[in-house]
Design an enzyme around this catalytic site. Structure first.
Site, PDB file in Angstrom:
ATOM      1  N   GLY A   1      32.480  37.604  30.700  1.00 37.99           N
ATOM      2  CA  GLY A   1      31.229  36.847  30.515  1.00 37.99           C
ATOM      3  C   GLY A   1      31.346  35.349  30.712  1.00 37.99           C
TER       4      GLY A   1
ATOM      5  N   THR B   1      31.065  47.161  43.203  1.00 35.77           N
ATOM      6  CA  THR B   1      30.721  46.397  44.405  1.00 35.77           C
ATOM      7  C   THR B   1      30.499  47.311  45.607  1.00 35.77           C
ATOM      8  OG1 THR B   1      31.711  44.877  46.029  1.00 35.77           O
ATOM      9  CG2 THR B   1      33.228  46.095  44.680  1.00 35.77           C
ATOM     10  N   ASP B   2      29.704  46.820  46.557  1.00 35.36           N
ATOM     11  CA  ASP B   2      29.493  47.577  47.799  1.00 35.36           C
ATOM     12  C   ASP B   2      30.777  47.693  48.618  1.00 35.36           C
ATOM     13  OD1 ASP B   2      29.673  44.921  48.656  1.00 35.36           O
ATOM     14  OD2 ASP B   2      27.780  44.928  49.782  1.00 35.36           O
ATOM     15  N   GLU B   3      31.764  46.828  48.325  1.00 34.57           N
ATOM     16  CA  GLU B   3      32.978  46.830  49.148  1.00 34.57           C
ATOM     17  C   GLU B   3      33.767  48.123  49.018  1.00 34.57           C
ATOM     18  OE1 GLU B   3      35.154  43.228  49.421  1.00 34.57           O
ATOM     19  OE2 GLU B   3      33.446  41.993  48.843  1.00 34.57           O
TER      20      GLU B   3
ATOM     21  N   TYR C   1      41.409  44.372  46.921  1.00 30.93           N
ATOM     22  CA  TYR C   1      40.333  44.175  45.927  1.00 30.93           C
ATOM     23  C   TYR C   1      39.407  45.385  45.910  1.00 30.93           C
ATOM     24  CZ  TYR C   1      35.671  42.759  44.336  1.00 30.93           C
ATOM     25  OH  TYR C   1      34.434  42.729  43.726  1.00 30.93           O
ATOM     26  N   ALA C   2      38.910  45.756  47.091  1.00 33.60           N
ATOM     27  CA  ALA C   2      37.954  46.861  47.171  1.00 33.60           C
ATOM     28  C   ALA C   2      38.593  48.165  46.690  1.00 33.60           C
ATOM     29  CB  ALA C   2      37.448  46.999  48.603  1.00 33.60           C
ATOM     30  N   ALA C   3      39.882  48.351  47.027  1.00 31.52           N
ATOM     31  CA  ALA C   3      40.568  49.577  46.598  1.00 31.52           C
ATOM     32  C   ALA C   3      40.702  49.607  45.078  1.00 31.52           C
ATOM     33  CB  ALA C   3      41.941  49.663  47.264  1.00 31.52           C
TER      34      ALA C   3
ATOM     35  N   LYS D   1      38.656  48.218  42.951  1.00 28.33           N
ATOM     36  CA  LYS D   1      37.325  48.486  42.389  1.00 28.33           C
ATOM     37  C   LYS D   1      36.954  49.971  42.591  1.00 28.33           C
ATOM     38  CE  LYS D   1      34.776  45.893  40.812  1.00 28.33           C
ATOM     39  NZ  LYS D   1      34.588  45.375  39.420  1.00 28.33           N
TER      40      LYS D   1
ATOM     41  N   HIS E   1      39.476  42.280  57.842  1.00 26.38           N
ATOM     42  CA  HIS E   1      38.136  41.808  57.492  1.00 26.38           C
ATOM     43  C   HIS E   1      37.063  42.850  57.840  1.00 26.38           C
ATOM     44  CE1 HIS E   1      35.660  37.807  57.314  1.00 26.38           C
ATOM     45  NE2 HIS E   1      35.339  38.671  56.371  1.00 26.38           N
TER      46      HIS E   1
HETATM   47  P1  NAD Z   1      34.427  35.977  38.626  1.00 23.66           P
HETATM   48  O1  NAD Z   1      35.771  35.971  39.249  1.00 23.66           O
HETATM   49  O2  NAD Z   1      33.551  34.788  38.758  1.00 23.66           O
HETATM   50  O3  NAD Z   1      34.552  36.282  37.061  1.00 23.66           O
HETATM   51  C1  NAD Z   1      35.449  37.235  36.555  1.00 23.66           C
HETATM   52  C2  NAD Z   1      35.632  36.941  35.066  1.00 23.66           C
HETATM   53  O4  NAD Z   1      36.497  37.950  34.531  1.00 23.66           O
HETATM   54  C3  NAD Z   1      36.307  35.598  34.793  1.00 23.66           C
HETATM   55  O5  NAD Z   1      35.621  34.924  33.751  1.00 23.66           O
HETATM   56  C4  NAD Z   1      37.718  35.976  34.365  1.00 23.66           C
HETATM   57  O6  NAD Z   1      38.294  35.039  33.453  1.00 23.66           O
HETATM   58  C5  NAD Z   1      37.469  37.327  33.722  1.00 23.66           C
HETATM   59  N1  NAD Z   1      38.672  38.174  33.710  1.00 23.66           N
HETATM   60  C6  NAD Z   1      39.553  38.378  34.739  1.00 23.66           C
HETATM   61  N2  NAD Z   1      40.545  39.188  34.338  1.00 23.66           N
HETATM   62  C7  NAD Z   1      40.278  39.525  33.043  1.00 23.66           C
HETATM   63  C8  NAD Z   1      40.930  40.354  32.089  1.00 23.66           C
HETATM   64  N3  NAD Z   1      42.068  40.987  32.385  1.00 23.66           N
HETATM   65  N4  NAD Z   1      40.389  40.473  30.865  1.00 23.66           N
HETATM   66  C9  NAD Z   1      39.235  39.821  30.540  1.00 23.66           C
HETATM   67  N5  NAD Z   1      38.584  39.009  31.400  1.00 23.66           N
HETATM   68  C10 NAD Z   1      39.101  38.876  32.641  1.00 23.66           C
HETATM   69  O7  NAD Z   1      33.714  37.290  39.204  1.00 23.66           O
HETATM   70  P2  NAD Z   1      32.165  37.559  39.478  1.00 23.66           P
HETATM   71  O8  NAD Z   1      31.845  37.137  40.852  1.00 23.66           O
HETATM   72  O9  NAD Z   1      31.379  37.044  38.343  1.00 23.66           O
HETATM   73  O10 NAD Z   1      32.165  39.156  39.466  1.00 23.66           O
HETATM   74  C11 NAD Z   1      31.901  39.882  38.270  1.00 23.66           C
HETATM   75  C12 NAD Z   1      31.947  41.374  38.569  1.00 23.66           C
HETATM   76  O11 NAD Z   1      30.956  41.683  39.557  1.00 23.66           O
HETATM   77  C13 NAD Z   1      33.280  41.864  39.131  1.00 23.66           C
HETATM   78  O12 NAD Z   1      33.563  43.118  38.558  1.00 23.66           O
HETATM   79  C14 NAD Z   1      33.027  41.993  40.621  1.00 23.66           C
HETATM   80  O13 NAD Z   1      33.845  42.982  41.189  1.00 23.66           O
HETATM   81  C15 NAD Z   1      31.561  42.382  40.630  1.00 23.66           C
HETATM   82  N6  NAD Z   1      30.801  42.005  41.848  1.00 23.66           N
HETATM   83  C16 NAD Z   1      30.829  40.726  42.297  1.00 23.66           C
HETATM   84  C17 NAD Z   1      30.080  40.393  43.430  1.00 23.66           C
HETATM   85  C18 NAD Z   1      30.025  38.963  43.956  1.00 23.66           C
HETATM   86  O14 NAD Z   1      29.444  38.725  45.006  1.00 23.66           O
HETATM   87  N7  NAD Z   1      30.605  37.980  43.267  1.00 23.66           N
HETATM   88  C19 NAD Z   1      29.332  41.366  44.086  1.00 23.66           C
HETATM   89  C20 NAD Z   1      29.334  42.667  43.599  1.00 23.66           C
HETATM   90  C21 NAD Z   1      30.069  42.976  42.464  1.00 23.66           C
END
Ligand code: NAD
Length: 329
Positions: free
Chosen positions: A8, A125-127, A149-151, A153, A275
């Site tokens: 969060g 994620t869509d990835e 990363y995608a793997a 997730k 990519h």
């Molecule tokens: P981000 O990297 O900005 O934030 C991730 C947060 O998780 C950070 O605050 C980090 O400190 C915390 N974190 C990392 N490892 C941790 C652990 N072991 N324990 C507790 N906290 C931990 O990522 P985001 O862009 O906000 O993405 C959030 C989620 O949404 C992810 O699961 C990502 O896969 C998914 N997502 C992101 C996107 C995008 O475009 N950014 C798109 C689709 C899905």
């Protein structure tokens, strides 16, 4: 109602938390939020209110079972955002991605099972689908992730599904396209390019810039997550797309225009390994079942995002500085 939000303090999790605390989700205006975040380079305490009567902040790791077993009792729901999220970092070194994204998800779900958490949303994620030349992925599409990363997730999605199927956890999965908006770490494409333009440094554009992504404002993604939390069916996956496909060249062109710059600022760099060419989601399921539709017009959302970075240099300069220090150590 008490909700635990992992990750969060990151980009999307903090937007979700701020919106909950601001009373932005009908029926959840009184919800108490516990944020659990490890505070990696991507976590930023400034993304959340310094103090709020309905917010508890806990610095900790989703891989820490004892901590979770201590923390979770009393919570009604968990929204799981925490992850290592940057593809380039996973190409350079994948270990943390497996530890947090796979191991952390399994540990969290195990703790949810043992403490009787009533409802869980796993944010994916869509990835996980790989790459698609034409058409769009439905939720039935096979998972063919290409980057580490995608793997990681995709693996987490399968672990999550197994905790539903085997143990009956009330759990849904969301798979969203690329997000943009304020408070996104400046390692990601849009904030990297905007902040480089503000600093007068070159924009590193991968390959020929023809890779296509579907862009969605973070506010629309978080509203979708909330709809799934409140009304999604257990064991189901919900795609969350923007329907807004853009090549990286298109994005670059728009950002140059918004920042009064031109293509002389752009440096073509060697393409990212493996990519993916194109992502595209069929999101009719969440539209039909839960009444979801994106609200933020892309041109307006992008202009507002650029303006936010222009107005908040203290935030992104500190993030860039912190990341540079981490990279050196
Ligand atoms: P981000 O990297 O900005 O934030 C991730 C947060 O998780 C950070 O605050 C980090 O400190 C915390 N974190 C990392 N490892 C941790 C652990 N072991 N324990 C507790 N906290 C931990 O990522 P985001 O862009 O906000 O993405 C959030 C989620 O949404 C992810 O699961 C990502 O896969 C998914 N997502 C992101 C996107 C995008 O475009 N950014 C798109 C689709 C899905």
């Amino acid at each position: 109602m008490k909700i635990l939000v992992t990750g969060g303090a990151g980009f999307i999790g903090s937007h979700y938390t701020r919106t909950l605390l601001d009373g932005g989700y009908p029926g959840y205006e009184d919800a108490h939020v516990t944020v659990l975040d490890k505070m990696t380079y991507a976590g930023n305490r400034d993304n959340l209110p310094a103090a709020h009567e309905r917010l508890t902040f806990v610095q900790g790791d989703v891989c820490d079972l004892d901590l979770l077993l201590d923390l979770l009792p009393g919570h009604d729901a968990v929204v799981h955002f925490a992850a290592e999220s940057h593809v380039d970092r996973s190409v350079a070194s994948a270990a943390d991605f497996v530890l947090t994204n796979v191991g952390g998800t399994q540990t969290l779900l195990e703790a949810c099972l043992r403490t009787g958490i009533a409802r869980i949303v796993h944010v994916s994620t869509d990835e996980v689908y790989g790459t698609i030349d034409e058409g769009s992925w439905t939720e039935q599409w096979p998972l063919r992730p290409n980057s580490p990363y995608a793997a990681s997730k995709a693996s987490a999605d399968l672990i999550a599904r197994s905790y539903w199927r085997t143990h009956g956890l009330d759990l849904s999965i969301t798979r969203c396209s690329n997000n943009y908006g304020p408070y996104q770490h400046p390692e990601k494409l849009i904030p990297l390019f905007v902040t480089n333009l503000l600093e007068g440094t070159p924009l590193p554009l991968y390959g020929d810039g023809r890779n296509i992504r579907e862009w969605l404002h973070v506010d629309d993604h978080c509203r979708a997550v909330q709809l799934v939390l409140a009304g999604g069916r257990a064991g189901e996956v919900y795609n969350v797309g923007g329907g807004n496909e853009q090549t990286n060249r298109d994005i670059t062109e728009r950002l140059l225009g918004l920042c009064d710059a031109d293509w002389s600022q752009v440096r073509h760099v060697a393409d990212r390994k493996g990519h993916d060419l194109r992502y595209s989601l069929d999101e009719s399921k969440i539209r039909d079942e839960l009444g979801y539709a994106p609200r933020v017009d892309f041109a307006r959302g992008l202009a507002e995002t650029v303006a936010w970075y222009q107005d908040n240099p203290y935030w992104w300069k500190a993030a860039k500085d912190r990341t540079a220090r981490t990279a050196r150590t």
